[in-house]
Design an enzyme around this catalytic site. Structure first.
Site, short mmCIF file in Angstrom:
data_model
loop_
_atom_site.label_atom_id
_atom_site.label_comp_id
_atom_site.label_asym_id
_atom_site.label_seq_id
_atom_site.Cartn_x
_atom_site.Cartn_y
_atom_site.Cartn_z
N LEU A 55 0.86 -1.18 0.00
CA LEU A 55 0.00 0.00 0.00
C LEU A 55 0.90 1.23 0.00
O LEU A 55 2.01 1.19 0.52
CB LEU A 55 -0.89 0.03 1.25
CG LEU A 55 -1.97 -1.05 1.40
CD1 LEU A 55 -2.64 -0.93 2.77
CD2 LEU A 55 -3.00 -0.96 0.29
N ASP A 56 0.41 2.34 -0.56
CA ASP A 56 1.15 3.60 -0.48
C ASP A 56 1.44 3.93 0.98
O ASP A 56 0.66 3.57 1.88
CB ASP A 56 0.33 4.75 -1.07
CG ASP A 56 0.24 4.70 -2.58
OD1 ASP A 56 0.98 3.92 -3.20
OD2 ASP A 56 -0.57 5.47 -3.14
N ARG A 57 2.51 4.67 1.20
CA ARG A 57 2.90 5.06 2.56
C ARG A 57 1.74 5.71 3.32
O ARG A 57 1.49 5.42 4.50
CB ARG A 57 4.08 6.03 2.52
CG ARG A 57 4.56 6.46 3.90
CD ARG A 57 5.55 7.60 3.81
NE ARG A 57 4.89 8.81 3.28
CZ ARG A 57 5.52 9.95 3.03
NH1 ARG A 57 6.83 10.05 3.20
NH2 ARG A 57 4.85 10.99 2.57
N THR A 59 -1.50 5.53 2.77
CA THR A 59 -2.74 4.77 2.81
C THR A 59 -2.71 3.79 3.98
O THR A 59 -1.71 3.12 4.22
CB THR A 59 -2.93 3.99 1.50
OG1 THR A 59 -2.91 4.90 0.39
CG2 THR A 59 -4.25 3.22 1.49
#
Length: 212
Positions: A55-57, A59
């Site tokens: 996951l994106d940092r 998110t």
């Protein structure tokens, strides 16, 4: 460090574990001094931990890690073959109505890293279904809670697709204007994930409460 696992563990068996990833921490180590990550912390506690997806940092939400080679391989293949079912929840700026689909490719913009942009000419599709849940206000500004169902898994897909609709995600320092950010975190959360167990093939569904 062990407190991280006990605090964020959703499920664990011999082949994989499901973690609630907080916002503002990388899934895997980044470049240079960016060593701290969910994977780094988990390996320090459980050395068998293996990466499956990211996951994106910024998110938060459900993140799965392998605990065996068969678990890693079988679940990663389901992500690759789009056999998983993912549901996100987000707050977006402005008043959005109804439901719909965004079907336009998303690509990396090398002139403005780490930004991504839509590019209709690109050959890899990016597809997101969206559905409005509720409307309210933050700091006197209208916001909309939406359910997001990504069919593909391109980098920054949900963030770019909501910007493309004219309703960037609240708290998004990359794709929202300063006036649209409103809160100190990205309001994007991986709420639900379904996939088949790597050994029994039973369909499993995991939920993670939305923190905003």
């Amino acid at each position: 460090m062990s407190d991280f696992l006990s605090e964020h563990l959703i499920y664990r068996d011999d082949d994989f574990m499901v973690i609630h990833k907080p916002s503002d921490i990388l899934s895997v180590p980044g470049k240079g001094d960016l060593h701290d990550s969910v994977l780094t912390r988990l390996v320090a506690i459980e050395p068998k931990t293996l990466l499956i997806h990211r996951l994106d940092r910024d998110t938060s939400g459900i993140l799965v890690f392998g605990l065996s080679k068969r678990g890693q391989s079988a679940i990663a293949r389901q992500f690759q073959d789009r056999q998983t079912s993912k549901i996100y929840e987000a707050l977006v700026a402005g008043h959005l109505e109804g439901e719909g689909t965004v079907d336009i490719p998303v690509i990396y913009d090398p002139s403005r890293p780490p930004l991504h942009i839509v590019d209709a000419s690109h050959n890899k599709p990016a597809l997101t279904h969206w559905q409005v849940i509720e409307h309210f206000q933050i700091q006197g500004q209208p916001v909309t809670r939406v359910k997001l169902t990504p069919i593909t898994g391109r980098s920054h897909q949900l963030r770019v697709h909501m910007q493309y609709l004219g309703h960037p995600i609240v708290g998004d320092t990359l794709y929202a204007t300063p006036e649209q950010q409103l809160v100190p975190r990205l309001c994007l959360h991986a709420k639900q994930l379904s996939f088949n167990h790597p050994v029994t093939a039973e369909t499993l569904t995991f939920d993670c409460p939305v923190p905003f």
